[in-house]
Design a protein around this motif. Structure first.
Motif, PDB file in Angstrom:
ATOM      1  N   PRO B 487      39.404  45.029  40.496  1.00  0.00           N
ATOM      2  CA  PRO B 487      40.664  45.751  40.729  1.00  0.00           C
ATOM      3  C   PRO B 487      41.690  45.525  39.622  1.00  0.00           C
ATOM      4  O   PRO B 487      42.327  46.483  39.158  1.00  0.00           O
ATOM      5  N   SER B 488      41.817  44.286  39.164  1.00  0.00           N
ATOM      6  CA  SER B 488      42.780  44.035  38.094  1.00  0.00           C
ATOM      7  C   SER B 488      42.342  44.706  36.806  1.00  0.00           C
ATOM      8  O   SER B 488      43.174  45.206  36.046  1.00  0.00           O
ATOM      9  N   ALA B 489      41.029  44.716  36.568  1.00  0.00           N
ATOM     10  CA  ALA B 489      40.549  45.365  35.356  1.00  0.00           C
ATOM     11  C   ALA B 489      40.829  46.853  35.412  1.00  0.00           C
ATOM     12  O   ALA B 489      41.208  47.467  34.411  1.00  0.00           O
ATOM     13  N   GLN B 490      40.678  47.427  36.621  1.00  0.00           N
ATOM     14  CA  GLN B 490      40.976  48.854  36.747  1.00  0.00           C
ATOM     15  C   GLN B 490      42.445  49.123  36.480  1.00  0.00           C
ATOM     16  O   GLN B 490      42.792  50.096  35.798  1.00  0.00           O
ATOM     17  N   ALA B 491      43.309  48.235  37.028  1.00  0.00           N
ATOM     18  CA  ALA B 491      44.743  48.406  36.793  1.00  0.00           C
ATOM     19  C   ALA B 491      45.058  48.311  35.304  1.00  0.00           C
ATOM     20  O   ALA B 491      45.844  49.101  34.756  1.00  0.00           O
TER      21      ALA B 491
END
Lengths: 496, 499
Positions: B487-491
């Protein structure tokens, strides 16, 4: 339920891990631990074999192999999505059953062969690592899983060639084998990455379905990666020379690696890719040419060998060359049977090699008299077609020279960036910041003097001669082939 | 006790930063020097425990910053004491704590005298590095960043093993100060251009670069300044020459932390790329070029080294080149591969340095000219050296493999040519490691080596085996890390390429 299939390649690995833990923990070292180690190794491999036989039985009853068996996702990130999947099809099951049977017999043979050797446990550990890797490679459902097995086979081959690690020849031959194989590994990696990029998948079926949509250049590059990998692993031309040096390990390991099983891995990879390679008709003549070169190489070199194991390995290479030739003619079934029969025969021959001298009749058969007419071939065959020298001249020397040049450049660069520590005559060398400041001052003075006080033309002449010297240096560098080739490579990579 | 736990509830990150600093002060003044080593181990173990608790409280499915702490610090300049972590930085907290635990345990015998200051300096460094990974105010980050110079300077100059340790310490300081100037300039430029008044607040700046990005003409100088500032630390060619100097002169523990925690790449991921996204993408060729030069140049230089320490330094430079190359693809696989590889530096690269330290402690050298046949007397050390070396060459079943696969997949998507060149570097990698291994560990035993040289001691075996199990575990089930950071990588990716 399907996940239990993964135990087939995993069991030998778990046994290897157990041996490793035991060795570090110190409870299976020495002669006392031999019995336990051997039992664990044989037991694990036997379980794998039984599992495979059970699958074979199901295949016989239902008359249809299982095909692709997805197990679970391994890694999923953006465009890279790889699952652990097995391919329990005809090629996979037939070869894996045969391989585990041969492995089992070799393990049993080694129990006595290596009795009271210092590296008994190490040998069994590495052999088990190899068996698991081979089974995984044979049963792999996609290129990435196959690569896992492929690489671990390479590692175990390195460890077994260097088995007697205090002998310098053994270790340097092991290093040569690993580094040569590394070229093949990089070919494999390029092919995997390009198939992910262009064929949107890594399963064997993705490749055969999507390759037809690519233009000839792309599919050609993709397949070339696999072909390079296969040539390096099966020691076909031009990577032939490492395998004849690889017989430094104990005889059972030579039997199973270079006699019967690992040497065929390249051919098996090509067999897996047969539906893909078929769609690229231009490749077959190239493969046929390489096969003929490999056969000529191993026939001629084999005739001039003076010991049993070397003769056997060149004879093996001839057979593998024949397999590639048959492959290039499109006889895929024939190749599969050739691989299996050859593996059985050669394993037996290699294991018998140490006692061969006792079994041979008094008069050893001489080479055919006709070969005397080809006396010019004799030195070439003795030198193994100068392949090693060629590799040294074309790859090793230039890269070493490049490394030395880089090191010289680095020394100069670091000197520029941070100077040198205080030397014995108590002078502190300045770094670039200090030098820059000093030069700035010097140049200001020089410009002042040259432009205002002296004749201006003399200064310009000096600048020209300085530039000319720099150009001469550049010219000199480019006249050396390694920089020219490097420049071409860089240009090529930038264009790409 | 109760008051302390309730205070901790809101201030976990402050606690993680402060505990090593407090422990360092205590150890420095500890009256009984024989108790210092076990106490240092306890301190790092507590820090490890704390970092694991922090990671367990993070909600991985939320992409944004969590466990935030914010209070005024210099109101006139709008500078805050602001901490927080997200999925990209959280894995580095246990990694840092684990690495320092290993380094402290591994230093048990490596340090001859005056442990107090040595362990205190290591603990200070640990606290500052945790600060770097948690700071959300750019000035706070910069202060942690620059403060690390102080313990590192003293570790090199007081506890170094090379004759040039004073020189190396000064050079390291000068390099980092010079890089720091560029970094500060970049951060100040960024703050001044914030539309709602001066701001050093990372979340605010990130939102602004997503919603109303600066024109590219402003972004480019900001990006270049930040790039120079971080490139010194990464290190990227041609600003790398402090690294071989420091590993030759400094103590092994420090080399292991400098190689094991790639703060420079973290800086690129956290600040340089997302705060100037358009500029970074326009200059992708610069990142990719620096990366590929690093890969090849580092590998070539590693080929001619006879000393394991320098070989490892250049090899880490080669590996970090691949990370930068993969970041230049601005893709999911590229970012996650890079993150995984950064963890591999902690798990693989640093342990190789510690193993070099163990060998140096016993035999007085890591140069193959003085070694040879180590496998005969130190079989366990030699086995693990080979295993970790192979892991650094991305052997399947080790953590190196999934990281390399992700990075290569991303690189081939965006830069096929550099990708092929980087794979050429892989062949060189096999060459330099295998040749060194053959000369130093295999072959006949060097006559100057005693036949009763001890193999790894229990405590050394313990850390090496623990790290190897982690390397195997991540290699077999990499999705644990990759799914957690998704999720953080997507953000992050959304901020970079938008939409």
């Amino acid at each position: 339920m399907n996940t239990i299939y993964v135990l087939i390649p995993l069991l030998p690995w778990l046994a290897a891990l157990w041996l490793a833990i035991g060795y570090v923990g110190g409870w299976n070292r020495g002669e006392a631990g031999e019995r336990e180690s051997a039992w664990i190794a044989i037991g694990a491999t036997l379980c794998s074999l039984l599992g495979l036989l059970w699958l074979d039985g199901q295949w016989l009853v239902t008359t249809a192999p299982f095909g692709q068996v997805p197990l679970w996702p391994w890694l999923d990130s953006g465009s890279y999505q790889i699952a652990i999947e097995l391919s329990l099809d005809r090629i996979g099951l037939l070869l894996a059953t045969l391989a585990s049977l041969l492995a089992l017999m070799t393990l049993r043979f080694s129990v006595h062969y290596l009795h009271r050797e210092a590296g008994f446990q190490r040998f069994f550990m590495v052999l088990l690592l190899f068996i698991g890797a081979l089974l995984l490679f044979l049963l792999a459902g996609n290129t990435v899983i196959a690569f896992v097995g492929w690489e671990l086979m390479g590692l175990s081959s390195y460890l077994l060639i260097g088995y007697s690690f205090d002998r310098t020849t053994a270790t340097s031959h092991a290093a040569q084998a690993l580094i040569t194989n590394r070229f093949g590994d990089v070919g494999f990696l390029v092919a995997i990455m390009l198939s992910l990029l262009w064929c949107h998948g890594s399963a064997w079926s993705d490749l055969s379905q999507n390759i037809s949509q690519l233009d000839t250049l792309r599919s050609g590059i993709l397949i070339t990666g696999f072909v390079v990998a296969a040539l390096a692993k099966s020691a076909l031309f031009p990577f032939s020379s490492w395998i004849s040096r690889a017989l430094e390990g104990p005889t059972p390991s030579s039997a199973i690696f270079y006699g019967s099983l690992m040497v065929h891995a390249g051919i098996i990879l090509l067999l897996r890719l047969a539906p893909v390679v078929e769609q690229l008709p231009g490749l077959m003549p190239v493969l046929a040419g390489l096969a003929l070169l490999s056969i000529a190489y191993s026939l001629a070199s084999g005739l001039v060998q003076s010991d049993v194991k070397s003769t056997l390995i060149f004879s093996t290479q001839t057979q593998v060359g024949l397999m590639l030739l048959a492959y290039s003619l499109g006889w895929f079934d024939w190749v599969l049977w050739h691989v299996m029969l050859h593996a059985i025969w050669r394993a037996w021959q290699f294991l018998m090699a140490p006692s061969e001298l006792h079994l041979l009749p008094e008069a050893i058969q001489q080479p055919p008299p006709k070969s005397a007419r080809f006396d010019w071939l004799y030195p070439i065959a003795l030198q193994r077609f100068y392949l090693d020298a060629l590799a040294t001249w074309m790859v090793v020397r230039p890269s070493q020279a490049l490394a030395r040049d880089a090191s010289r450049f680095e020394a100069r660069l670091s000197y520029r960036l941070h100077g040198a520590p205080q030397t014995s005559n108590n002078e502190h060398e300045h770094s670039i910041a200090g030098q820059l400041l000093q030069r700035w001052a010097d140049y200001s003075v020089a410009i002042e003097q040259r432009l205002l006080l002296h004749n201006a033309t003399a200064g310009i002449q000096q600048i020209w001669s300085y530039l000319a010297h720099r150009l001469l240096l550049l010219d000199h560098l480019l006249s050396q082939p390694r920089y020219l080739v490097l420049l071409l490579l860089v240009a090529f990579l930038i264009i790409l | 006790m109760n008051a302390m736990s309730s205070w901790l509830d809101g201030h976990w990150l402050t606690g993680l930063i402060a505990w090593p600093l407090v422990a360092a002060l205590l150890l420095w003044g500890w009256p009984n020097r024989h108790q210092v080593r076990p106490l240092a181990v306890v301190a790092t173990l507590l820090e490890l425990l704390g970092s694991l608790i922090v990671v367990a409280t993070v909600q991985p499915h939320q992409g944004g910053f969590q466990l935030m702490e914010r209070s005024d610090w210099i109101p006139s300049l709008n500078i805050h004491y602001h901490l927080g972590i997200d999925g990209l930085s959280a894995p580095f907290l246990p990694a840092t704590a684990l690495l320092f635990t290993a380094v402290v345990v591994g230093s048990w015998r490596l340090v001859p005298a005056s442990y107090q200051l040595y362990f205190a300096l290591l603990l200070v460094l640990e606290g500052l590095m945790i600060g770097i990974f948690t700071a959300l105010d750019t000035i706070l980050f910069f202060i942690f960043w620059e403060l690390t110079i102080i313990p590192i300077y003293f570790l090199i100059s007081l506890y170094g093993i090379g004759p040039q340790r004073r020189f190396a310490a000064i050079q390291y300081t000068l390099f980092m100060l010079a890089g720091g100037v560029a970094l500060l300039a970049g951060l100040v430029l960024l703050a001044l251009h914030h539309p709602g008044g001066v701001s050093f607040d990372l979340p605010q700046l990130l939102v602004q670069s997503l919603t109303q990005p600066h024109p590219v003409a402003i972004q480019i100088p900001i990006f270049l300044l930040l790039l120079v500032g971080f490139a010194v630390k990464v290190p990227l060619f041609p600003l790398h020459s402090w690294l071989p100097l420091v590993v030759m002169a400094g103590p092994f523990a420090l080399s292991a932390t400098l190689v094991g925690l790639k703060l420079g790449v973290y800086g690129l991921i956290r600040f340089a790329l997302p705060l100037a996204p358009q500029a970074a993408q326009q200059l992708h060729w610069l990142l990719a070029g620096l990366g590929v030069i690093g890969v090849i140049y580092g590998a070539l230089l590693a080929m001619v080294q006879s000393n394991l320490r320098q070989l490892l330094a250049f090899s880490s430079m080669s590996h970090v080149g691949l990370v930068v190359l993969s970041l230049a693809s601005f893709s999911m696989a590229g970012l996650q591969g890079a993150l995984l590889q950064l963890l591999n530096f902690t798990l693989i690269g640093s342990i190789l340095f510690l193993i070099a330290g163990f060998i140096h402690y016993r035999l007085g050298s890591t140069d193959w000219i003085h070694l040879g046949g180590l496998a005969r007397v130190m079989p366990i050390t030699s086995s693990f050296a080979l295993l970790f070396g192979m892991a650094s060459m991305a052997l399947p079943m080790t953590a190196g493999f999934p990281a390399e696969q992700l990075m290569l997949a991303a690189i081939f998507q965006s830069h096929i040519g550099p990708g092929l060149a980087a794979l050429g570097g892989q062949i060189l990698a096999a060459t330099y490691f295998i040749q060194y291994y053959r000369r130093a560990f295999l072959g006949p035993l060097n006559s100057s080596i005693a036949t009763d040289t001890p193999d790894l001691y229990r405590h050394e075996q313990l850390i090496v085996m623990l790290f190897f199990m982690l390397v195997l575990g991540i290699g077999i089930v990499p999705s644990v890390v990759v799914d957690w950071t998704r999720p953080s990588a997507q953000a992050w990716l959304l901020g970079m390429i938008g939409h």
